[in-house]
Design a protein around this motif. Sequence first.
Motif, PDB file in Angstrom:
ATOM      1  N   SER A  28       0.826  -1.205   0.000  1.00  0.00           N
ATOM      2  CA  SER A  28       0.000   0.000   0.000  1.00  0.00           C
ATOM      3  C   SER A  28       0.860   1.254   0.000  1.00  0.00           C
ATOM      4  O   SER A  28       2.068   1.205   0.249  1.00  0.00           O
ATOM      5  CB  SER A  28      -0.911   0.013   1.239  1.00  0.00           C
ATOM      6  N   SER A  29       0.223   2.396  -0.275  1.00  0.00           N
ATOM      7  CA  SER A  29       0.912   3.683  -0.201  1.00  0.00           C
ATOM      8  C   SER A  29      -0.115   4.771   0.064  1.00  0.00           C
ATOM      9  O   SER A  29      -1.289   4.626  -0.273  1.00  0.00           O
ATOM     10  CB  SER A  29       1.668   3.988  -1.505  1.00  0.00           C
ATOM     11  N   GLY A  30       0.354   5.853   0.679  1.00  0.00           N
ATOM     12  CA  GLY A  30      -0.557   6.939   1.000  1.00  0.00           C
ATOM     13  C   GLY A  30      -0.970   7.745  -0.217  1.00  0.00           C
ATOM     14  O   GLY A  30      -2.013   8.381  -0.228  1.00  0.00           O
ATOM     15  N   LYS A  31      -0.144   7.730  -1.272  1.00  0.00           N
ATOM     16  CA  LYS A  31      -0.437   8.481  -2.478  1.00  0.00           C
ATOM     17  C   LYS A  31       0.079   7.717  -3.689  1.00  0.00           C
ATOM     18  O   LYS A  31       0.875   6.782  -3.568  1.00  0.00           O
ATOM     19  CB  LYS A  31       0.208   9.879  -2.433  1.00  0.00           C
ATOM     20  N   GLY A  32      -0.380   8.135  -4.865  1.00  0.00           N
ATOM     21  CA  GLY A  32       0.100   7.528  -6.097  1.00  0.00           C
ATOM     22  C   GLY A  32       1.466   8.072  -6.478  1.00  0.00           C
ATOM     23  O   GLY A  32       1.956   9.057  -5.911  1.00  0.00           O
ATOM     24  N   GLY A  33       2.112   7.417  -7.437  1.00  0.00           N
ATOM     25  CA  GLY A  33       3.380   7.900  -7.945  1.00  0.00           C
ATOM     26  C   GLY A  33       4.598   7.575  -7.112  1.00  0.00           C
ATOM     27  O   GLY A  33       5.674   8.144  -7.331  1.00  0.00           O
ATOM     28  N   VAL A  34       4.460   6.653  -6.149  1.00  0.00           N
ATOM     29  CA  VAL A  34       5.604   6.325  -5.299  1.00  0.00           C
ATOM     30  C   VAL A  34       6.215   4.970  -5.678  1.00  0.00           C
ATOM     31  O   VAL A  34       7.129   4.494  -5.003  1.00  0.00           O
ATOM     32  CB  VAL A  34       5.212   6.322  -3.801  1.00  0.00           C
ATOM     33  N   GLY A  35       5.713   4.340  -6.748  1.00  0.00           N
ATOM     34  CA  GLY A  35       6.293   3.083  -7.213  1.00  0.00           C
ATOM     35  C   GLY A  35       5.727   1.843  -6.549  1.00  0.00           C
ATOM     36  O   GLY A  35       6.367   0.783  -6.566  1.00  0.00           O
ATOM     37  N   LYS A  36       4.518   1.938  -6.010  1.00  0.00           N
ATOM     38  CA  LYS A  36       3.917   0.816  -5.284  1.00  0.00           C
ATOM     39  C   LYS A  36       3.750  -0.418  -6.172  1.00  0.00           C
ATOM     40  O   LYS A  36       4.101  -1.537  -5.762  1.00  0.00           O
ATOM     41  CB  LYS A  36       2.571   1.242  -4.702  1.00  0.00           C
ATOM     42  N   THR A  56      -2.624  -3.004  -3.675  1.00  0.00           N
ATOM     43  CA  THR A  56      -3.823  -2.219  -3.416  1.00  0.00           C
ATOM     44  C   THR A  56      -3.806  -0.911  -4.199  1.00  0.00           C
ATOM     45  O   THR A  56      -2.789  -0.532  -4.779  1.00  0.00           O
ATOM     46  CB  THR A  56      -3.964  -1.888  -1.912  1.00  0.00           C
ATOM     47  N   ALA A  57      -4.930  -0.222  -4.186  1.00  0.00           N
ATOM     48  CA  ALA A  57      -4.978   1.128  -4.738  1.00  0.00           C
ATOM     49  C   ALA A  57      -4.190   2.057  -3.821  1.00  0.00           C
ATOM     50  O   ALA A  57      -3.921   1.730  -2.664  1.00  0.00           O
ATOM     51  CB  ALA A  57      -6.423   1.593  -4.853  1.00  0.00           C
ATOM     52  N   ALA A  58      -3.792   3.205  -4.332  1.00  0.00           N
ATOM     53  CA  ALA A  58      -3.130   4.205  -3.494  1.00  0.00           C
ATOM     54  C   ALA A  58      -4.175   4.932  -2.664  1.00  0.00           C
ATOM     55  O   ALA A  58      -5.337   5.039  -3.065  1.00  0.00           O
ATOM     56  CB  ALA A  58      -2.360   5.198  -4.361  1.00  0.00           C
ATOM     57  N   GLY A  59      -3.770   5.419  -1.493  1.00  0.00           N
ATOM     58  CA  GLY A  59      -4.692   6.213  -0.679  1.00  0.00           C
ATOM     59  C   GLY A  59      -5.441   5.392   0.344  1.00  0.00           C
ATOM     60  O   GLY A  59      -5.018   4.298   0.721  1.00  0.00           O
ATOM     61  N   ILE A  60      -6.572   5.936   0.789  1.00  0.00           N
ATOM     62  CA  ILE A  60      -7.294   5.337   1.920  1.00  0.00           C
ATOM     63  C   ILE A  60      -8.736   4.993   1.553  1.00  0.00           C
ATOM     64  O   ILE A  60      -9.656   5.197   2.333  1.00  0.00           O
ATOM     65  CB  ILE A  60      -7.277   6.290   3.143  1.00  0.00           C
ATOM     66  N   SER A  61      -8.933   4.444   0.363  1.00  0.00           N
ATOM     67  CA  SER A  61     -10.273   4.038  -0.047  1.00  0.00           C
ATOM     68  C   SER A  61     -10.714   2.807   0.749  1.00  0.00           C
ATOM     69  O   SER A  61      -9.920   2.145   1.413  1.00  0.00           O
ATOM     70  CB  SER A  61     -10.292   3.709  -1.536  1.00  0.00           C
ATOM     71  N   THR A  83       4.863  15.007   0.659  1.00  0.00           N
ATOM     72  CA  THR A  83       3.485  14.534   0.528  1.00  0.00           C
ATOM     73  C   THR A  83       3.399  13.025   0.709  1.00  0.00           C
ATOM     74  O   THR A  83       2.427  12.507   1.256  1.00  0.00           O
ATOM     75  CB  THR A  83       2.905  14.916  -0.847  1.00  0.00           C
ATOM     76  N   SER A  84       4.416  12.293   0.262  1.00  0.00           N
ATOM     77  CA  SER A  84       4.426  10.845   0.441  1.00  0.00           C
ATOM     78  C   SER A  84       4.531  10.491   1.919  1.00  0.00           C
ATOM     79  O   SER A  84       3.826   9.601   2.414  1.00  0.00           O
ATOM     80  CB  SER A  84       5.588  10.207  -0.328  1.00  0.00           C
ATOM     81  N   MET A  85       5.407  11.183   2.626  1.00  0.00           N
ATOM     82  CA  MET A  85       5.569  10.930   4.060  1.00  0.00           C
ATOM     83  C   MET A  85       4.292  11.260   4.825  1.00  0.00           C
ATOM     84  O   MET A  85       3.839  10.490   5.673  1.00  0.00           O
ATOM     85  CB  MET A  85       6.739  11.760   4.600  1.00  0.00           C
ATOM     86  N   ASP A 137       1.212  11.483   3.638  1.00  0.00           N
ATOM     87  CA  ASP A 137       0.104  10.601   3.268  1.00  0.00           C
ATOM     88  C   ASP A 137       0.316   9.187   3.798  1.00  0.00           C
ATOM     89  O   ASP A 137      -0.653   8.479   4.094  1.00  0.00           O
ATOM     90  CB  ASP A 137      -0.072  10.578   1.751  1.00  0.00           C
ATOM     91  N   ALA A 138       1.555   8.753   3.913  1.00  0.00           N
ATOM     92  CA  ALA A 138       1.833   7.443   4.511  1.00  0.00           C
ATOM     93  C   ALA A 138       1.412   7.451   5.977  1.00  0.00           C
ATOM     94  O   ALA A 138       0.810   6.480   6.468  1.00  0.00           O
ATOM     95  CB  ALA A 138       3.312   7.106   4.388  1.00  0.00           C
ATOM     96  N   TYR A 139       1.717   8.538   6.669  1.00  0.00           N
ATOM     97  CA  TYR A 139       1.295   8.662   8.072  1.00  0.00           C
ATOM     98  C   TYR A 139      -0.231   8.635   8.168  1.00  0.00           C
ATOM     99  O   TYR A 139      -0.799   7.943   9.029  1.00  0.00           O
ATOM    100  CB  TYR A 139       1.831   9.962   8.673  1.00  0.00           C
ATOM    101  N   ALA A 140      -0.912   9.356   7.263  1.00  0.00           N
ATOM    102  CA  ALA A 140      -2.376   9.378   7.265  1.00  0.00           C
ATOM    103  C   ALA A 140      -2.944   7.985   6.990  1.00  0.00           C
ATOM    104  O   ALA A 140      -3.923   7.569   7.620  1.00  0.00           O
ATOM    105  CB  ALA A 140      -2.884  10.369   6.224  1.00  0.00           C
ATOM    106  N   LEU A 141      -2.321   7.255   6.057  1.00  0.00           N
ATOM    107  CA  LEU A 141      -2.766   5.899   5.741  1.00  0.00           C
ATOM    108  C   LEU A 141      -2.641   4.994   6.958  1.00  0.00           C
ATOM    109  O   LEU A 141      -3.569   4.248   7.299  1.00  0.00           O
ATOM    110  CB  LEU A 141      -1.931   5.342   4.582  1.00  0.00           C
ATOM    111  N   ILE A 142      -1.501   5.050   7.612  1.00  0.00           N
ATOM    112  CA  ILE A 142      -1.273   4.228   8.803  1.00  0.00           C
ATOM    113  C   ILE A 142      -2.270   4.586   9.896  1.00  0.00           C
ATOM    114  O   ILE A 142      -2.837   3.713  10.568  1.00  0.00           O
ATOM    115  CB  ILE A 142       0.178   4.406   9.295  1.00  0.00           C
ATOM    116  N   LYS A 143      -2.522   5.869  10.067  1.00  0.00           N
ATOM    117  CA  LYS A 143      -3.476   6.331  11.079  1.00  0.00           C
ATOM    118  C   LYS A 143      -4.873   5.780  10.809  1.00  0.00           C
ATOM    119  O   LYS A 143      -5.549   5.288  11.724  1.00  0.00           O
ATOM    120  CB  LYS A 143      -3.508   7.863  11.096  1.00  0.00           C
ATOM    121  N   VAL A 144      -5.325   5.863   9.556  1.00  0.00           N
ATOM    122  CA  VAL A 144      -6.664   5.386   9.206  1.00  0.00           C
ATOM    123  C   VAL A 144      -6.761   3.868   9.346  1.00  0.00           C
ATOM    124  O   VAL A 144      -7.751   3.335   9.856  1.00  0.00           O
ATOM    125  CB  VAL A 144      -7.039   5.829   7.778  1.00  0.00           C
TER     126      VAL A 144
END
Length: 278
Positions: free
Chosen positions: A13-21, A125-130, A152-154, A156-163
Amino acid sequence: MKTMSPVKVIAVSSGKGGVGKTNVSVNLACQLARRGNRVLLMDADLGLANVDIMLGLKPKWNLSHVLDGKCSIEDILLPGPEGISIIPAASGIKKMAELGNDQHAAIVRSLSALSGDYDVMIVDTAAGISDSVITFSRASQYVLVVVTDELTSMADAYALIKVMNRDAGIKRFKVLRNMVNSHDHARDGFERLNEVAQRFLDVTLEYAGFIPRDPYLIKADTRQKAVSDLYPGAESSLAFRRLAETVDKWAMPSGPSGDIEFFVDRMFTPAAAAGVAM
C-alpha cells in the motif's frame, strides 16, 4: 483455492500515487518466485488496473467479468515473469472502484476456485485510503507501506497508517523506502516517520529496507518489463532481491492457518487484525 500449506498474504500500500507501489509489488513477486516460491499477484486497484499495463499484458478477462458472472477466476489468470500468476483488475471502470465490502468479499472468495497451490500472495492495493485499501489490508497478514522522500508521500503514509489503525485495528506495519539514494538516507526517513507514529499513534513500524533510484528501473518501465526480469544485475534488482530475502524470513502468524480462507475470514473482523504478528 484449497491447500494444506500456509499462504503468506502481503498487502502493498501507499498513502499516495506515484511512489512506485506497483513496481514494488511486481518486482517483489518476481524475486520471491526466483527464490522458489509459488507466487500469486493480485491487482487490487480494482478500477485503475496497473499490473498488466506495467508488464505489457493484454488480458481478455479481468475481475469485473468475474463479478458479472461472465467467467471464473481461473479464466482470468495471466502468466507473468518468473512464473508468477497474475489476477488482473479492470481499467477505467468506475463501478469497480466503488464496490462495497460484500463485493470485495465475493472477489476474494472466488480465489477458493483456483487449483494452484501458492506460497505467497501479493495484493497490490490502490493508493490512498479508499474502502478497498482498508478491506484488503485488513485481510492480509502483513501490510507493506511504500514511502518516498517527498513530503506529501511521508504525510500521506502517516495518514494511511493512522486510518488503518483507527478503522481496521491494524497495529503493525512494514515500511519500505523507495527511490532513495542510500541506506543511511532511507533509515533517516524511516526514523522520522516512526518518531511521529510512535508519538501520536498506537502502532509499531518496522523498517523493511529500501529501493534505490535506478535508471535501469526507468528503462524497464519504458519497455513494460519488470526490472528484476530485464536487468537482473541492476542496483534496483539487487535491492528487490534483498527485500525478497527479508520477506521470506517473515514468520507465519500463529493462530489462523494462513491459507486463503484466512484472507476471506478476516475481511469482516477488524478487531482480529490488531493481534496479527507482523
